[in-house]
Design an enzyme around this catalytic site. Structure first.
Site, PDB file in Angstrom:
ATOM      1  N   LEU A  92       0.801  -1.221   0.000  1.00 20.73           N
ATOM      2  CA  LEU A  92       0.000   0.000   0.000  1.00 20.73           C
ATOM      3  C   LEU A  92       0.833   1.269   0.000  1.00 20.73           C
ATOM      4  O   LEU A  92       0.425   2.270  -0.587  1.00 20.73           O
ATOM      5  CB  LEU A  92      -0.940   0.010   1.215  1.00 20.73           C
ATOM      6  CG  LEU A  92      -1.966  -1.116   1.295  1.00 20.73           C
ATOM      7  CD1 LEU A  92      -2.806  -0.979   2.553  1.00 20.73           C
ATOM      8  CD2 LEU A  92      -2.852  -1.140   0.058  1.00 20.73           C
ATOM      9  N   GLN A 144       4.853   3.261   1.560  1.00 17.42           N
ATOM     10  CA  GLN A 144       6.094   3.164   2.306  1.00 17.42           C
ATOM     11  C   GLN A 144       6.548   4.551   2.717  1.00 17.42           C
ATOM     12  O   GLN A 144       6.389   5.525   1.977  1.00 17.42           O
ATOM     13  CB  GLN A 144       7.171   2.481   1.456  1.00 17.42           C
ATOM     14  CG  GLN A 144       8.530   2.377   2.103  1.00 17.42           C
ATOM     15  CD  GLN A 144       9.540   1.695   1.219  1.00 17.42           C
ATOM     16  OE1 GLN A 144       9.183   0.958   0.292  1.00 17.42           O
ATOM     17  NE2 GLN A 144      10.815   1.926   1.494  1.00 17.42           N
ATOM     18  N   GLY A 145       7.109   4.648   3.913  1.00 17.14           N
ATOM     19  CA  GLY A 145       7.686   5.888   4.397  1.00 17.14           C
ATOM     20  C   GLY A 145       9.113   5.670   4.833  1.00 17.14           C
ATOM     21  O   GLY A 145       9.747   4.669   4.484  1.00 17.14           O
ATOM     22  N   ASN A 190      10.075   5.148   7.869  1.00 21.92           N
ATOM     23  CA  ASN A 190      10.187   4.266   9.030  1.00 21.92           C
ATOM     24  C   ASN A 190       9.350   3.003   8.939  1.00 21.92           C
ATOM     25  O   ASN A 190       9.429   2.169   9.843  1.00 21.92           O
ATOM     26  CB  ASN A 190       9.792   5.028  10.298  1.00 21.92           C
ATOM     27  CG  ASN A 190      10.666   6.230  10.550  1.00 21.92           C
ATOM     28  OD1 ASN A 190      11.885   6.145  10.441  1.00 21.92           O
ATOM     29  ND2 ASN A 190      10.041   7.357  10.871  1.00 21.92           N
ATOM     30  N   ALA A 250       6.698   0.244   6.194  1.00 22.79           N
ATOM     31  CA  ALA A 250       5.985  -0.117   4.968  1.00 22.79           C
ATOM     32  C   ALA A 250       4.615  -0.647   5.367  1.00 22.79           C
ATOM     33  O   ALA A 250       4.468  -1.295   6.407  1.00 22.79           O
ATOM     34  CB  ALA A 250       6.752  -1.163   4.172  1.00 22.79           C
ATOM     35  N   VAL A 251       3.619  -0.373   4.543  1.00 22.45           N
ATOM     36  CA  VAL A 251       2.243  -0.738   4.865  1.00 22.45           C
ATOM     37  C   VAL A 251       1.722  -1.705   3.815  1.00 22.45           C
ATOM     38  O   VAL A 251       1.866  -1.469   2.606  1.00 22.45           O
ATOM     39  CB  VAL A 251       1.335   0.506   4.942  1.00 22.45           C
ATOM     40  CG1 VAL A 251      -0.077   0.113   5.348  1.00 22.45           C
ATOM     41  CG2 VAL A 251       1.905   1.520   5.929  1.00 22.45           C
ATOM     42  N   ASP A 296       2.769  16.178  12.645  1.00 21.83           N
ATOM     43  CA  ASP A 296       3.032  15.947  11.216  1.00 21.83           C
ATOM     44  C   ASP A 296       1.706  15.945  10.469  1.00 21.83           C
ATOM     45  O   ASP A 296       1.384  15.019   9.723  1.00 21.83           O
ATOM     46  CB  ASP A 296       3.774  14.628  11.018  1.00 21.83           C
ATOM     47  CG  ASP A 296       4.363  14.502   9.618  1.00 21.83           C
ATOM     48  OD1 ASP A 296       4.432  15.526   8.907  1.00 21.83           O
ATOM     49  OD2 ASP A 296       4.755  13.385   9.231  1.00 21.83           O
TER      50      ASP A 296
END
Length: 641
Positions: free
Chosen positions: A143, A145-146, A148, A150-151, A338
């Site tokens: 779905l 990723q950032g 820190n 991953a989804v 954020d």
């Protein structure tokens, strides 16, 4: 006749009764009605099932050894008492003649209890146990990723698509009956095959054993998880997660630490977060990481505003939900830090449905029951994106004894997101600098935006945090502007006489006349009734809007309502002839007649207070404003005249 003969006669009669008692019609006729428990035990069990020899002594001995009822002659009385006390309706037998003393419960408190403690209006009250092992879940598609994590989409293992798609996650407005609503047929979307989302946190320290370092470095993600304290076990010191779930905060089902699951695309997408990274000389015996299991949402706010046609009513509902989330975070001293459109998630089933909003991604959150952060050097992280930091954060300079206050930071960021919802462009991404902008430089909002929403957004973006509107006041104003009441809510308030009761003093409701506050209660009664009736007409009011109303009513109080009403009736010129309390009461009473055919006799005998002027603070004449182009944003009318 001697007493000895009487004794023998009684003895023979007793023997005959004991021997033939089970077959006597009189016993069969009355015993079941008088003592049903005794009859079942004594007659059916003892007399019918037990064989009766002719010897009386042997017969008595068998009765004693089998049932022991000779030693408990009053056991049937206890059985009858137990049966009587266990009846569910015995307490109601004398209800007509019972008189309960009236309870002096405040109306606002009762409304809060209805919408805050009822599963019908608050699905967050229902809890479900989720497994805490990664092998219990089946991963789906990637779905996002950032930096820190991953989804991935996910579902419970060993469950087919149909059962996963129909998984029930709580009661509430999703269970509204369609029988009374007469909803027109609509095309339903396909059930989700993977209704969950799992955030796989990146562990860049696979050479360290234990879980303590994972909890300390990743614990902020658990700020919206009510059970985080049990998982963290004091590893983060002063960390204080949110105490309960909220409809506008991301729903974390569970979180746990388990063995690292290497997915097929892991080496390609995030190789540095794996234990196979080239710089490790040695790794832990069992590489682990943290998994956060969440409800899956359909879209981010950034994607939504660029793929859907603009609708200012929908935009106002979205902004109100965002402010409800800010209100809840502010109440519990949690700063998300954020607040950008990529971290705002939306859920909806149909393309034309108003989405439900949640605030997500608390990796930068400040949740330590204190707004202050010591900023002695540049090494101290202030979190978030530089373009979405509030002015007081962006202009902070590190130094000795310097503290940065994050109390109103999320509230300011919500103002920038409101621009993005209504115009598709956040002015602080390119046009303005958060550190140097002036309030006069803010771009004008479209003329069709509701005047209450327009003023609220400008007040959210005040440079001085002390002048910035509190999130609960801003949320109240937008929520009130969304009530239909069969007409424009402002016109309804004018009929109520609210325009004559607002003052310049914040919190003036504490000194208002009790009679005037009682009329405000009447208005809140109408708003509450409309919300409850909306449950029977879901095709008129969307699911997201109904949930928004319930959230608002579950936390409201009079003082905040009065302060919010200044957005509808801003203070203007002082009255030459101050209105008396009787004038206000008559105006408020006139409102009731517009909603009920039976209100013609409503409080006709109400007499104004002799010292009415003394009971009411100085009233000010208010400037009545209307929307530009005469548009009030009303989409449907719940009640037509």
């Amino acid at each position: 006749m001697s007493m000895k003969r009487f004794g023998k006669a009684a003895y023979r009669i007793a023997n005959e009764l004991v021997a033939k008692g089970g077959r006597l019609p009189i016993f069969q006729r009355f015993l079941p009605r008088i003592f049903p428990a005794t009859y079942n035990l004594g007659v059916h069990v003892v007399l019918k099932k037990a064989p009766f020899p002719r010897q009386n002594a042997l017969r008595i001995a068998r009765l004693v050894t089998r049932h022991g009822r000779v030693f408990r002659p009053f056991s049937s009385v206890i059985i009858e008492r137990h049966r009587f006390q266990n009846q569910n309706d015995w307490r109601r037998k004398f209800q007509p003649i019972r008189k309960e003393l009236p309870r002096n419960v405040d109306l606002v408190e009762r409304i809060r209890q209805i919408f805050g403690n009822s599963l019908r209006y608050n699905e967050d009250l229902k809890s479900t146990e989720w497994p805490n092992r990664i092998d219990s879940y089946e991963f789906g598609e990637f779905l996002g990723q950032g930096c820190n994590a991953a989804v991935y989409s996910a579902r419970l293992a060993n469950s087919d698509a149909e059962s996963s798609g129909n998984t029930h996650y709580g009661a509430g407005f999703n269970e509204v009956t369609n029988i009374l609503a007469e909803i027109p047929p609509v095309s339903k979307v396909a059930q989700k095959k993977f209704p969950l989302a799992i955030k796989l946190m990146f562990n860049f320290e696979h050479d360290r054993d234990g879980d303590a370092h994972l909890l300390k470095s990743m614990g902020n993600e658990l700020a919206p998880y009510p059970n985080a304290a049990k998982l963290l076990n004091g590893q983060m010191g002063t960390f204080r997660p949110l105490p309960a779930k909220h409809p506008n905060v991301v729903r974390i089902q569970t979180a746990f630490i388990d063995s690292l699951k290497v997915l097929p695309d892991a080496i390609e997408r995030y190789p540095d977060a794996l234990h196979t990274a080239r710089w490790y000389e040695s790794i832990a015996s069992e590489p682990k990481t943290m998994y956060v299991v969440m409800r899956r949402y359909r879209q981010t706010l950034h994607e939504y505003v660029w793929t859907r046609h603009r609708n200012y009513w929908t935009g106002r509902v979205i902004i109100a939900q965002l402010l409800e989330a800010c209100t809840y975070l502010h109440k519990h001293k949690v700063a998300q830090r954020d607040m950008k459109s990529d971290n705002i998630l939306l859920e909806y089933d149909f393309d034309d449905e108003i989405p439900q909003l949640v605030v997500a991604d608390f990796g930068c959150a400040l949740a330590c029951d204190n707004w202050q952060v010591d900023y002695e050097s540049d090494e101290v992280s202030l979190g978030g994106n530089a373009k979405t930091k509030a002015p007081e954060i962006a202009t902070a300079v590190p130094g000795k004894n310097v503290k940065v206050n994050f109390e109103m930071a999320d509230t300011w960021a919500a103002g920038g997101l409101s621009y993005e919802v209504l115009t598709r462009s956040n002015p602080f991404y390119k046009l303005l600098d958060t550190a140097t902008y002036q309030e006069s430089e803010l771009p004008a909002l479209p003329s069709r935006v509701n005047f209450v929403a327009r003023d609220v957004i400008f007040d959210l973006l005040k440079r001085d945090p002390n002048e910035r509107v509190k999130p609960n006041i801003a949320a109240n104003a937008l929520n009130l502007s969304l009530f239909r009441m069969g007409e424009d809510v402002k016109q309804m308030m004018e009929k109520c006489g609210i325009s004559q009761m607002t003052t310049l003093l914040a919190g003036s409701s504490k000194v208002l006349s009790q009679k005037i506050n009682s009329r405000l209660d009447k208005v809140m009664n109408l708003i509450t009734a409309e919300t409850i009736m909306a449950n029977l007409a879901p095709h008129l009011i969307s699911r997201a809007e109904r949930q928004l109303r319930a959230t608002f009513l579950s936390r409201m109080n009079r003082e905040d309502i009065w302060r919010s009403l200044q957005y509808f009736f801003p203070a203007g010129v002082q009255l030459d002839t101050p209105a008396t309390s009787s004038d206000c009461l008559e105006t408020i009473s006139s409102l009731m007649s517009s909603f009920s055919n039976d209100s013609e006799n409503y409080e006709k005998q109400q007499k104004p207070a002799k010292n009415g002027y003394n009971n009411v603070p100085l009233l000010l004449r208010n400037v009545i404003r209307t929307d530009a182009d005469g548009i009030n944003g009303i989409v449907h009318r719940v009640r037509s005249k």
